[in-house]
Design an enzyme around this catalytic site. Structure first.
Site, PDB file in Angstrom:
ATOM      1  N   ASN A 213       0.811  -1.232   0.000  1.00 37.18           N
ATOM      2  CA  ASN A 213       0.000   0.000   0.000  1.00 37.18           C
ATOM      3  C   ASN A 213       0.842   1.278   0.000  1.00 37.18           C
ATOM      4  O   ASN A 213       0.293   2.371   0.129  1.00 37.18           O
ATOM      5  CB  ASN A 213      -0.995  -0.004   1.177  1.00 37.18           C
ATOM      6  CG  ASN A 213      -0.332   0.172   2.534  1.00 37.18           C
ATOM      7  OD1 ASN A 213       0.856   0.479   2.625  1.00 37.18           O
ATOM      8  ND2 ASN A 213      -1.096  -0.029   3.588  1.00 37.18           N
ATOM      9  N   LYS A 214       2.134   1.181  -0.179  1.00 34.30           N
ATOM     10  CA  LYS A 214       2.976   2.382  -0.144  1.00 34.30           C
ATOM     11  C   LYS A 214       2.979   3.079  -1.511  1.00 34.30           C
ATOM     12  O   LYS A 214       2.319   2.626  -2.437  1.00 34.30           O
ATOM     13  CB  LYS A 214       4.388   2.000   0.322  1.00 34.30           C
ATOM     14  CG  LYS A 214       4.401   1.378   1.740  1.00 34.30           C
ATOM     15  CD  LYS A 214       4.111   2.386   2.841  1.00 34.30           C
ATOM     16  CE  LYS A 214       3.660   1.809   4.165  1.00 34.30           C
ATOM     17  NZ  LYS A 214       4.594   0.986   4.907  1.00 34.30           N
TER      18      LYS A 214
END
Ligand SMILES: *Cc1c(COP(=O)(O)O)cnc(C)c1O
Length: 415
Positions: A213-214
């Site tokens: 999710n970065k």
């Protein structure tokens, strides 16, 4: 005219069944559940990973070296970049290399993911939790000063949500007290403090995350960046079992392929070429990703400006915000009206919108609370922020229509 989503996030944010909704033009459209984050992976990534799978070399090799080289070019002369299989691994390597050991104190914000603090414990040290700044939600320099003791060895600033910390102040404090600085830049690619990119400042080590999710992903992975050859040498050895060269070098150098020397009880923290191939494509798209994140953040800022919310800080004029997260806080007016963070989360969920809370502060986590003997009263800013905060969806693959749906849903909660 939306039909509310009553399913809730039951499929780990990746629903399979589209929801029918009727639109103004009476065309029935499907709206899928909008997760709070989602990787942006296209055909180019799939092709690059497929090529590695077909090549016969799937672990650390040419792609990982190329990935590191691209970071060294990105951050300029003297940069040494090392690909690792997570940012947590990178933080552990950094603290080991700077010599953190039993009894040492390392200052970290309470408002972070547990990885920032757990790596201190891996080495027998004590993370010292401190409060954040009410405006930026980044570690507060005056709280760092107040936490310094004769046992303090290092500071781990976290660039929360992608907004760089006040690194000028933090590096000054570190220099005054002889402390090391390891930047937890898990949220901060690409970001800059006073015009200088995160990854090029005078800290000892900077660690980026490529978790799913970065701002870019390798599935799992991270990059360690330093300008100190001594630390780089130690981290390189410890990254792969305490062996003095990695597997790829052994295939290429004149030393027999079978020969290696173990010089320390190291770790298994190398990145695979499968991940690196994915990362190389993602890195090539990073500026495009960033443009989209900034545009989404700007639209939220304009659309949510009049609501009883504290919007995220944009930083100083020459800071660059990576916009990993868009964190809203309900303000006092909202609370006075009986509205709450939990209420807004439920409302958004009913409209098919995923949210999260970043983070349950470390001082509230059973392990840290008990082992560090900390109390919520010692973290008034973090506490107030935690009670009021939620992260709304911010990811590059989000459509303008999805964002409008989110804005309408947030607005309707306060109507
Ligand atoms: C994601 C994250 C980490 C850990 O990153 P991994 O690559 O998953 O190990 C560390 N610190 C912060 C602040 C993070 O958000």
């Amino acid at each position: 005219m939306r039909v509310r989503d009553s399913r809730g996030p039951t499929t780990f944010g990746h629903p399979i069944i589209p929801l029918p909704i009727s639109r103004k033009n009476n065309v029935t459209m499907a709206r899928e559940f909008i997760p709070f984050a989602k990787p942006d992976i296209g055909n180019e990534e799939i092709e690059a990973v497929s090529a590695v799978l077909r090549s016969g070399w799937v672990t650390t090799g040419q792609k990982s070296l190329e990935f590191e080289k691209r970071f060294e070019e990105l951050f300029g002369d003297g940069t040494i970049a090392m690909a690792v299989n997570s940012a947590t691994a990178g933080l552990h390597l950094a603290l080991e290399a700077i010599g953190i050991g039993p009894g040492d104190e390392v200052i970290v914000p309470s408002l972070t993911f547990t990885a920032t603090a757990e790596v201190v414990r891996y080495l027998g040290g004590d993370p010292i939790l401190v409060d954040v700044d009410a405006n930026t939600l980044n570690i507060a320099p005056d709280r760092i000063r107040a936490a310094i003791t004769p046992k303090t060895r290092a500071i781990i600033p976290v660039h929360y949500a992608g907004l760089p910390c006040d690194m000028t102040a933090i590096l000054e404090i570190a220099a005054q007290h002889g402390l090391r600085v390891v930047e937890d830049a898990a949220h901060a690619l690409p970001a800059a403090h006073r015009g200088r990119p995160i990854g090029t400042l005078n800290s000892d080590v900077t660690v980026f995350s490529f978790y799913a999710n970065k701002t870019m992903t390798t599935g799992e992975g991270g990059m360690v960046v330093t300008r100190r050859p001594d630390l780089a040498k130690r981290m390189r050895v410890m990254r792969l079992h305490g062996i003095d060269r990695d597997a790829f070098d052994r295939f290429r150098s004149k030393v027999p392929a079978w020969y290696y020397e173990v010089v320390a009880p190291g770790f298994k923290y190398n990145l695979t070429d499968i991940g690196a191939a994915l990362g190389l494509v993602q890195l090539g798209r990073l500026e495009g990703f960033q443009d989209r994140r900034v545009a989404l953040a700007e639209r939220y800022r304009q659309a949510l400006a009049t609501l009883p919310l504290i919007l995220p800080s944009w930083g100083e004029a020459n800071d660059r915000h990576a916009w990993h997260l868009f964190v809203l806080r309900l303000n006092e007016d909202a609370h006075a009206r009986g509205l709450s963070r939990d209420g807004l989360i439920d409302h958004l969920s009913r409209d098919g919108i995923g949210t999260s809370v970043h983070y349950v502060p470390l001082h509230r986590q059973p392990y840290w609370r008990d082992s560090l003997k900390v109390e919520a009263e010692d973290f008034p800013v973090t506490e107030a922020a935690y009670q009021a905060m939620l992260s709304i969806p911010l990811f590059t693959a989000m459509s303008d229509d999805d964002q409008e749906h989110i804005i309408n849903s947030v607005t309707s909660y306060f109507a």
